[in-house]
Design a protein around this motif. Structure first.
Motif, PDB file in Angstrom:
ATOM      1  N   ILE A  31       0.835  -1.202   0.000  1.00 61.51           N
ATOM      2  CA  ILE A  31       0.000   0.000   0.000  1.00 61.51           C
ATOM      3  C   ILE A  31       0.868   1.250   0.000  1.00 61.51           C
ATOM      4  CG2 ILE A  31      -1.644   1.336   1.394  1.00 61.51           C
ATOM      5  CD1 ILE A  31      -2.884  -1.380   2.225  1.00 61.51           C
ATOM      6  N   SER A  32       1.928   1.231   0.783  1.00 61.47           N
ATOM      7  CA  SER A  32       2.854   2.358   0.823  1.00 61.47           C
ATOM      8  C   SER A  32       3.517   2.578  -0.538  1.00 61.47           C
ATOM      9  CB  SER A  32       3.916   2.109   1.893  1.00 61.47           C
ATOM     10  OG  SER A  32       4.906   3.098   1.856  1.00 61.47           O
ATOM     11  N   TYR A  33       4.005   1.506  -1.155  1.00 65.05           N
ATOM     12  CA  TYR A  33       4.650   1.619  -2.462  1.00 65.05           C
ATOM     13  C   TYR A  33       3.661   2.111  -3.520  1.00 65.05           C
ATOM     14  CZ  TYR A  33       9.331  -0.317  -1.697  1.00 65.05           C
ATOM     15  OH  TYR A  33      10.631  -0.494  -1.324  1.00 65.05           O
ATOM     16  N   SER A  34       2.445   1.629  -3.461  1.00 64.82           N
ATOM     17  CA  SER A  34       1.428   2.037  -4.418  1.00 64.82           C
ATOM     18  C   SER A  34       1.128   3.530  -4.283  1.00 64.82           C
ATOM     19  CB  SER A  34       0.158   1.211  -4.195  1.00 64.82           C
ATOM     20  OG  SER A  34      -0.818   1.503  -5.143  1.00 64.82           O
ATOM     21  N   PHE A  35       1.027   4.003  -3.049  1.00 67.67           N
ATOM     22  CA  PHE A  35       0.793   5.418  -2.793  1.00 67.67           C
ATOM     23  C   PHE A  35       1.966   6.265  -3.300  1.00 67.67           C
ATOM     24  CE2 PHE A  35       1.414   9.133  -0.090  1.00 67.67           C
ATOM     25  CZ  PHE A  35       0.196   9.788  -0.263  1.00 67.67           C
ATOM     26  N   GLU A  36       3.188   5.839  -2.976  1.00 70.16           N
ATOM     27  CA  GLU A  36       4.373   6.584  -3.407  1.00 70.16           C
ATOM     28  C   GLU A  36       4.503   6.581  -4.931  1.00 70.16           C
ATOM     29  OE1 GLU A  36       6.292   8.554  -1.611  1.00 70.16           O
ATOM     30  OE2 GLU A  36       5.213   8.024   0.209  1.00 70.16           O
ATOM     31  N   CYS A  37       4.150   5.472  -5.552  1.00 66.77           N
ATOM     32  CA  CYS A  37       4.185   5.388  -7.009  1.00 66.77           C
ATOM     33  C   CYS A  37       3.315   6.480  -7.617  1.00 66.77           C
ATOM     34  CB  CYS A  37       3.695   4.009  -7.461  1.00 66.77           C
ATOM     35  SG  CYS A  37       3.365   3.874  -9.232  1.00 66.77           S
ATOM     36  N   GLU A  38       2.093   6.576  -7.125  1.00 66.12           N
ATOM     37  CA  GLU A  38       1.172   7.581  -7.652  1.00 66.12           C
ATOM     38  C   GLU A  38       1.688   8.991  -7.382  1.00 66.12           C
ATOM     39  OE1 GLU A  38      -3.463   7.379  -8.351  1.00 66.12           O
ATOM     40  OE2 GLU A  38      -2.916   7.197  -6.242  1.00 66.12           O
ATOM     41  N   HIS A  39       2.253   9.180  -6.206  1.00 62.56           N
ATOM     42  CA  HIS A  39       2.795  10.493  -5.852  1.00 62.56           C
ATOM     43  C   HIS A  39       3.918  10.914  -6.800  1.00 62.56           C
ATOM     44  CE1 HIS A  39       4.507  13.788  -3.564  1.00 62.56           C
ATOM     45  NE2 HIS A  39       5.666  13.167  -3.618  1.00 62.56           N
ATOM     46  N   PHE A  40       4.932  10.060  -6.936  1.00 61.30           N
ATOM     47  CA  PHE A  40       6.079  10.424  -7.773  1.00 61.30           C
ATOM     48  C   PHE A  40       5.705  10.535  -9.248  1.00 61.30           C
ATOM     49  CE2 PHE A  40       8.605   9.113  -4.062  1.00 61.30           C
ATOM     50  CZ  PHE A  40       9.411  10.242  -3.967  1.00 61.30           C
ATOM     51  N   ALA A  41       4.811   9.695  -9.711  1.00 58.29           N
ATOM     52  CA  ALA A  41       4.384   9.778 -11.109  1.00 58.29           C
ATOM     53  C   ALA A  41       3.693  11.117 -11.385  1.00 58.29           C
ATOM     54  CB  ALA A  41       3.460   8.621 -11.452  1.00 58.29           C
ATOM     55  N   GLY A  42       3.006  11.643 -10.393  1.00 54.19           N
ATOM     56  CA  GLY A  42       2.349  12.936 -10.545  1.00 54.19           C
ATOM     57  C   GLY A  42       3.307  14.103 -10.485  1.00 54.19           C
ATOM     58  N   GLU A  43       4.506  13.888  -9.992  1.00 52.09           N
ATOM     59  CA  GLU A  43       5.492  14.957  -9.852  1.00 52.09           C
ATOM     60  C   GLU A  43       6.369  15.137 -11.084  1.00 52.09           C
ATOM     61  OE1 GLU A  43       5.966  17.064  -7.198  1.00 52.09           O
ATOM     62  OE2 GLU A  43       4.138  16.192  -6.373  1.00 52.09           O
ATOM     63  N   VAL A  44       6.398  14.161 -11.960  1.00 48.47           N
ATOM     64  CA  VAL A  44       7.286  14.215 -13.121  1.00 48.47           C
ATOM     65  C   VAL A  44       6.775  15.242 -14.106  1.00 48.47           C
ATOM     66  CG1 VAL A  44       8.165  12.914 -15.089  1.00 48.47           C
ATOM     67  CG2 VAL A  44       8.045  11.840 -12.866  1.00 48.47           C
ATOM     68  N   ILE A  60      10.266   6.444  -9.264  1.00 43.02           N
ATOM     69  CA  ILE A  60       9.128   5.794  -9.919  1.00 43.02           C
ATOM     70  C   ILE A  60       9.447   4.324 -10.167  1.00 43.02           C
ATOM     71  CG2 ILE A  60       7.802   5.690 -12.076  1.00 43.02           C
ATOM     72  CD1 ILE A  60       7.951   8.791 -12.079  1.00 43.02           C
ATOM     73  N   ASP A  61      10.648   4.047 -10.652  1.00 41.63           N
ATOM     74  CA  ASP A  61      11.052   2.644 -10.862  1.00 41.63           C
ATOM     75  C   ASP A  61      10.988   1.865  -9.554  1.00 41.63           C
ATOM     76  OD1 ASP A  61      11.492   2.835 -13.590  1.00 41.63           O
ATOM     77  OD2 ASP A  61      13.638   3.201 -13.396  1.00 41.63           O
ATOM     78  N   LYS A  62      11.494   2.465  -8.486  1.00 39.48           N
ATOM     79  CA  LYS A  62      11.509   1.789  -7.187  1.00 39.48           C
ATOM     80  C   LYS A  62      10.092   1.498  -6.705  1.00 39.48           C
ATOM     81  CE  LYS A  62      12.725   2.567  -2.347  1.00 39.48           C
ATOM     82  NZ  LYS A  62      13.349   3.503  -1.404  1.00 39.48           N
ATOM     83  N   TYR A  63       9.258   2.515  -6.660  1.00 33.84           N
ATOM     84  CA  TYR A  63       7.935   2.355  -6.064  1.00 33.84           C
ATOM     85  C   TYR A  63       6.922   1.702  -7.003  1.00 33.84           C
ATOM     86  CZ  TYR A  63       9.666   5.016  -2.145  1.00 33.84           C
ATOM     87  OH  TYR A  63      10.401   5.421  -1.065  1.00 33.84           O
ATOM     88  N   CYS A  64       6.855   2.148  -8.239  1.00 31.59           N
ATOM     89  CA  CYS A  64       5.881   1.563  -9.172  1.00 31.59           C
ATOM     90  C   CYS A  64       6.275   0.138  -9.542  1.00 31.59           C
ATOM     91  CB  CYS A  64       5.747   2.421 -10.421  1.00 31.59           C
ATOM     92  SG  CYS A  64       5.096   4.075 -10.093  1.00 31.59           S
ATOM     93  N   GLY A  65       7.563  -0.055  -9.817  1.00 28.83           N
ATOM     94  CA  GLY A  65       8.035  -1.402 -10.136  1.00 28.83           C
ATOM     95  C   GLY A  65       7.858  -2.344  -8.960  1.00 28.83           C
ATOM     96  N   GLY A  66       8.173  -1.837  -7.771  1.00 32.13           N
ATOM     97  CA  GLY A  66       8.010  -2.648  -6.567  1.00 32.13           C
ATOM     98  C   GLY A  66       6.563  -3.009  -6.308  1.00 32.13           C
ATOM     99  N   ALA A  67       5.676  -2.040  -6.453  1.00 32.87           N
ATOM    100  CA  ALA A  67       4.250  -2.303  -6.217  1.00 32.87           C
ATOM    101  C   ALA A  67       3.696  -3.280  -7.245  1.00 32.87           C
ATOM    102  CB  ALA A  67       3.457  -0.994  -6.251  1.00 32.87           C
ATOM    103  N   VAL A  96       0.176   2.268 -11.004  1.00 27.05           N
ATOM    104  CA  VAL A  96       0.945   1.028 -10.845  1.00 27.05           C
ATOM    105  C   VAL A  96       0.680   0.118 -12.042  1.00 27.05           C
ATOM    106  CG1 VAL A  96       1.274  -1.049  -9.458  1.00 27.05           C
ATOM    107  CG2 VAL A  96       0.981   1.153  -8.331  1.00 27.05           C
ATOM    108  N   ASP A  97      -0.581  -0.007 -12.402  1.00 21.79           N
ATOM    109  CA  ASP A  97      -0.964  -0.898 -13.492  1.00 21.79           C
ATOM    110  C   ASP A  97      -0.308  -0.512 -14.817  1.00 21.79           C
ATOM    111  OD1 ASP A  97      -2.502  -3.098 -14.541  1.00 21.79           O
ATOM    112  OD2 ASP A  97      -3.782  -1.596 -15.495  1.00 21.79           O
ATOM    113  N   SER A  98      -0.220   0.773 -15.082  1.00 14.14           N
ATOM    114  CA  SER A  98       0.324   1.223 -16.374  1.00 14.14           C
ATOM    115  C   SER A  98       1.853   1.383 -16.362  1.00 14.14           C
ATOM    116  CB  SER A  98      -0.317   2.562 -16.773  1.00 14.14           C
ATOM    117  OG  SER A  98       0.013   3.553 -15.838  1.00 14.14           O
ATOM    118  N   TYR A  99       2.501   1.132 -15.236  1.00 16.97           N
ATOM    119  CA  TYR A  99       3.945   1.303 -15.139  1.00 16.97           C
ATOM    120  C   TYR A  99       4.693   0.340 -16.048  1.00 16.97           C
ATOM    121  CZ  TYR A  99       8.662   0.631 -13.444  1.00 16.97           C
ATOM    122  OH  TYR A  99      10.027   0.492 -13.380  1.00 16.97           O
TER     123      TYR A  99
END
Length: 102
Positions: A31-44, A60-67, A96-99
């Motif tokens: 859940i944490s990785y999924s949240f961070e993925c969305e956060h960082f993807a929105g910052e790019v 993004i690689d760390k969190y989205c890939g990890g999630a 996460v799904d589209s990563y």
């Protein structure tokens, strides 16, 4: 002033109880990785300097890939627990799904 502290106190008690929900550590991490993925993807953005873009891409690689990896593992691990499986699926967001790896 004391009245405001009491109101704040009674408002925070239910929130604290809700946030202390007992989930397995691997699901909390997902859940944490999924949240961070969305956060960082929105910052790019292209307006960032190259160095910052590279740093964001690493995050993004760390969190989205990890999630994304965790999702497949957790889905299998908790396939017989409908409550936990629902929590996992509810936190598998579109980001996460589209990563795909950069």
């Amino acid at each position: 002033m004391k009245k405001y502290f009491l109101l704040l106190f009674f408002f925070l008690i239910p929130l604290a109880a809700f946030s202390s929900e007992k989930l397995p550590k691997d699901i909390r991490l997902f859940i944490s990785y999924s949240f961070e993925c969305e956060h960082f993807a929105g910052e790019v953005g292209t307006e960032l300097p190259k160095r910052q873009q590279d740093e964001m891409n690493r995050e993004i690689d760390k969190y989205c890939g990890g999630a994304k990896k965790q999702f497949e593992i957790l889905k299998e691990k908790y396939k017989n627990n409908s409550t936990l499986l629902r929590r996992i699926k509810n936190n598998y967001n579109d980001t996460v799904d589209s990563y795909t790896k950069f």
